[in-house]
Write a protein that holds these residues in place. Structure first.
Motif, PDB file in Angstrom:
ATOM      1  N   TRP A 142       0.781  -1.085  -0.069  1.00  0.00           N
ATOM      2  CA  TRP A 142      -0.060  -0.089   0.122  1.00  0.00           C
ATOM      3  C   TRP A 142       0.788   1.189   0.067  1.00  0.00           C
ATOM      4  O   TRP A 142       1.714   1.206   1.092  1.00  0.00           O
ATOM      5  CB  TRP A 142      -0.710  -0.082   1.314  1.00  0.00           C
ATOM      6  N   VAL A 143       0.887   1.877  -0.999  1.00  0.00           N
ATOM      7  CA  VAL A 143       1.513   3.308  -1.123  1.00  0.00           C
ATOM      8  C   VAL A 143       0.595   4.159  -0.988  1.00  0.00           C
ATOM      9  O   VAL A 143      -0.212   4.551  -1.585  1.00  0.00           O
ATOM     10  CB  VAL A 143       2.337   3.390  -2.396  1.00  0.00           C
ATOM     11  N   LEU A 144       1.152   5.294  -0.309  1.00  0.00           N
ATOM     12  CA  LEU A 144       0.247   6.455   0.106  1.00  0.00           C
ATOM     13  C   LEU A 144       0.971   7.583  -0.521  1.00  0.00           C
ATOM     14  O   LEU A 144       2.195   7.615  -0.078  1.00  0.00           O
ATOM     15  CB  LEU A 144      -0.105   6.618   1.458  1.00  0.00           C
ATOM     16  N   VAL A 145       0.486   8.401  -1.422  1.00  0.00           N
ATOM     17  CA  VAL A 145       1.069   9.501  -2.022  1.00  0.00           C
ATOM     18  C   VAL A 145       0.476  10.932  -1.627  1.00  0.00           C
ATOM     19  O   VAL A 145      -0.700  10.985  -2.078  1.00  0.00           O
ATOM     20  CB  VAL A 145       1.388   9.539  -3.431  1.00  0.00           C
ATOM     21  N   ASP A 146       0.837  11.645  -0.560  1.00  0.00           N
ATOM     22  CA  ASP A 146       0.196  12.740  -0.110  1.00  0.00           C
ATOM     23  C   ASP A 146       0.487  13.965  -1.152  1.00  0.00           C
ATOM     24  O   ASP A 146       1.539  14.631  -1.067  1.00  0.00           O
ATOM     25  CB  ASP A 146       0.597  13.098   1.342  1.00  0.00           C
ATOM     26  N   LEU A 147      -0.409  14.529  -1.666  1.00  0.00           N
ATOM     27  CA  LEU A 147      -0.215  15.629  -2.545  1.00  0.00           C
ATOM     28  C   LEU A 147      -0.844  16.780  -2.081  1.00  0.00           C
ATOM     29  O   LEU A 147      -1.238  17.805  -2.849  1.00  0.00           O
ATOM     30  CB  LEU A 147      -0.444  15.038  -4.115  1.00  0.00           C
ATOM     31  N   GLY A 148      -1.180  16.758  -0.760  1.00  0.00           N
ATOM     32  CA  GLY A 148      -1.740  17.922  -0.273  1.00  0.00           C
ATOM     33  C   GLY A 148      -3.397  17.944  -0.575  1.00  0.00           C
ATOM     34  O   GLY A 148      -3.998  17.202   0.360  1.00  0.00           O
ATOM     35  N   GLU A 149      -3.854  18.592  -1.488  1.00  0.00           N
ATOM     36  CA  GLU A 149      -5.299  18.223  -1.715  1.00  0.00           C
ATOM     37  C   GLU A 149      -5.799  17.195  -2.495  1.00  0.00           C
ATOM     38  O   GLU A 149      -7.000  16.896  -2.408  1.00  0.00           O
ATOM     39  CB  GLU A 149      -5.839  19.583  -2.729  1.00  0.00           C
ATOM     40  N   VAL A 150      -4.975  16.270  -2.793  1.00  0.00           N
ATOM     41  CA  VAL A 150      -5.397  14.986  -3.371  1.00  0.00           C
ATOM     42  C   VAL A 150      -4.349  14.055  -2.763  1.00  0.00           C
ATOM     43  O   VAL A 150      -3.060  14.012  -2.384  1.00  0.00           O
ATOM     44  CB  VAL A 150      -5.259  14.756  -4.756  1.00  0.00           C
ATOM     45  N   VAL A 151      -4.952  13.096  -2.001  1.00  0.00           N
ATOM     46  CA  VAL A 151      -4.010  11.907  -1.456  1.00  0.00           C
ATOM     47  C   VAL A 151      -4.268  10.487  -2.419  1.00  0.00           C
ATOM     48  O   VAL A 151      -5.627   9.953  -2.496  1.00  0.00           O
ATOM     49  CB  VAL A 151      -4.506  11.448   0.021  1.00  0.00           C
ATOM     50  N   LEU A 152      -3.228  10.016  -2.971  1.00  0.00           N
ATOM     51  CA  LEU A 152      -3.304   8.684  -3.686  1.00  0.00           C
ATOM     52  C   LEU A 152      -3.022   7.695  -2.814  1.00  0.00           C
ATOM     53  O   LEU A 152      -1.777   7.473  -2.199  1.00  0.00           O
ATOM     54  CB  LEU A 152      -2.216   9.012  -4.663  1.00  0.00           C
ATOM     55  N   HIS A 153      -3.830   6.862  -3.081  1.00  0.00           N
ATOM     56  CA  HIS A 153      -3.784   5.266  -2.282  1.00  0.00           C
ATOM     57  C   HIS A 153      -3.351   4.315  -3.393  1.00  0.00           C
ATOM     58  O   HIS A 153      -4.531   4.034  -4.253  1.00  0.00           O
ATOM     59  CB  HIS A 153      -4.741   5.052  -1.566  1.00  0.00           C
ATOM     60  N   VAL A 154      -2.245   3.371  -3.585  1.00  0.00           N
ATOM     61  CA  VAL A 154      -2.079   2.595  -4.582  1.00  0.00           C
ATOM     62  C   VAL A 154      -2.134   1.322  -3.667  1.00  0.00           C
ATOM     63  O   VAL A 154      -1.195   1.119  -2.899  1.00  0.00           O
ATOM     64  CB  VAL A 154      -0.954   2.929  -5.357  1.00  0.00           C
ATOM     65  N   MET A 155      -2.920   0.383  -3.961  1.00  0.00           N
ATOM     66  CA  MET A 155      -2.801  -0.815  -2.965  1.00  0.00           C
ATOM     67  C   MET A 155      -2.805  -2.140  -4.069  1.00  0.00           C
ATOM     68  O   MET A 155      -3.555  -2.193  -5.106  1.00  0.00           O
ATOM     69  CB  MET A 155      -4.213  -0.960  -2.150  1.00  0.00           C
ATOM     70  N   GLN A 156      -2.496  -3.294  -3.258  1.00  0.00           N
ATOM     71  CA  GLN A 156      -2.675  -4.519  -3.862  1.00  0.00           C
ATOM     72  C   GLN A 156      -4.157  -4.899  -3.677  1.00  0.00           C
ATOM     73  O   GLN A 156      -4.521  -4.501  -2.671  1.00  0.00           O
ATOM     74  CB  GLN A 156      -1.607  -5.625  -3.522  1.00  0.00           C
ATOM     75  N   ASP A 157      -4.505  -5.901  -4.262  1.00  0.00           N
ATOM     76  CA  ASP A 157      -6.168  -6.213  -4.228  1.00  0.00           C
ATOM     77  C   ASP A 157      -6.164  -6.637  -2.819  1.00  0.00           C
ATOM     78  O   ASP A 157      -7.441  -6.283  -2.309  1.00  0.00           O
ATOM     79  CB  ASP A 157      -6.577  -7.244  -5.402  1.00  0.00           C
ATOM     80  N   GLN A 158      -5.467  -7.822  -2.168  1.00  0.00           N
ATOM     81  CA  GLN A 158      -5.895  -8.167  -0.787  1.00  0.00           C
ATOM     82  C   GLN A 158      -5.691  -7.007   0.069  1.00  0.00           C
ATOM     83  O   GLN A 158      -6.560  -7.174   1.236  1.00  0.00           O
ATOM     84  CB  GLN A 158      -4.967  -9.355  -0.494  1.00  0.00           C
ATOM     85  N   THR A 159      -4.953  -6.120   0.082  1.00  0.00           N
ATOM     86  CA  THR A 159      -4.604  -5.063   0.972  1.00  0.00           C
ATOM     87  C   THR A 159      -6.064  -4.254   1.132  1.00  0.00           C
ATOM     88  O   THR A 159      -6.667  -3.654   1.780  1.00  0.00           O
ATOM     89  CB  THR A 159      -3.480  -4.112   0.871  1.00  0.00           C
ATOM     90  N   ARG A 160      -6.388  -3.720  -0.195  1.00  0.00           N
ATOM     91  CA  ARG A 160      -7.528  -3.051  -0.489  1.00  0.00           C
ATOM     92  C   ARG A 160      -8.807  -3.617  -0.117  1.00  0.00           C
ATOM     93  O   ARG A 160      -9.751  -2.941   0.478  1.00  0.00           O
ATOM     94  CB  ARG A 160      -7.424  -2.671  -2.117  1.00  0.00           C
TER      95      ARG A 160
END
Length: 105
Positions: free
Chosen positions: A77-95
């Motif tokens: 699970w990678v979280l990218v904090d871009l301030g007004e947008v937060v991106l969560h990229v996850m593998q299926d089982q984690t999601r």
């Protein structure tokens, strides 16, 4: 770039790397940290990290460098904090386990 354009930019850059099941969640009335979450899936640890890295690189080129990045070394699970947008990229089982869409919608 306005907020809508920035969301579209982040989604487009994740999609460039074949991110799956991209969901945009408006959390402006539920969070004081951000206004929008983008959640997507990758097929493997490498794929999750690559999606996040592409978004990071592309955002830096538009002078929207991330405030922080968490989990890139692990790739579940990678979280990218871009301030007004937060991106969560996850593998299926984690999601499936954390169900962020259900939690925030």
């Amino acid at each position: 770039m306005n907020h809508k354009e920035f969301i579209d930019f982040v989604v487009d850059k994740a999609d460039d790397m074949k991110a799956r099941d991209i969901v945009i969640i408006d959390v402006s009335e539920k969070s004081t940290v951000t206004t929008t979450m983008v959640v997507c899936s990758g097929n493997s640890k490498r794929h999750v990290s690559s999606i996040a890295e592409n978004v990071i690189v592309e955002c830096k080129q538009t002078e929207h460098a991330p405030l922080s990045v968490e989990g890139k070394d692990v790739g579940e699970w990678v979280l990218v904090d871009l301030g007004e947008v937060v991106l969560h990229v996850m593998q299926d089982q984690t999601r499936d386990f954390y169900q962020l869409e259900k939690l925030w919608q």
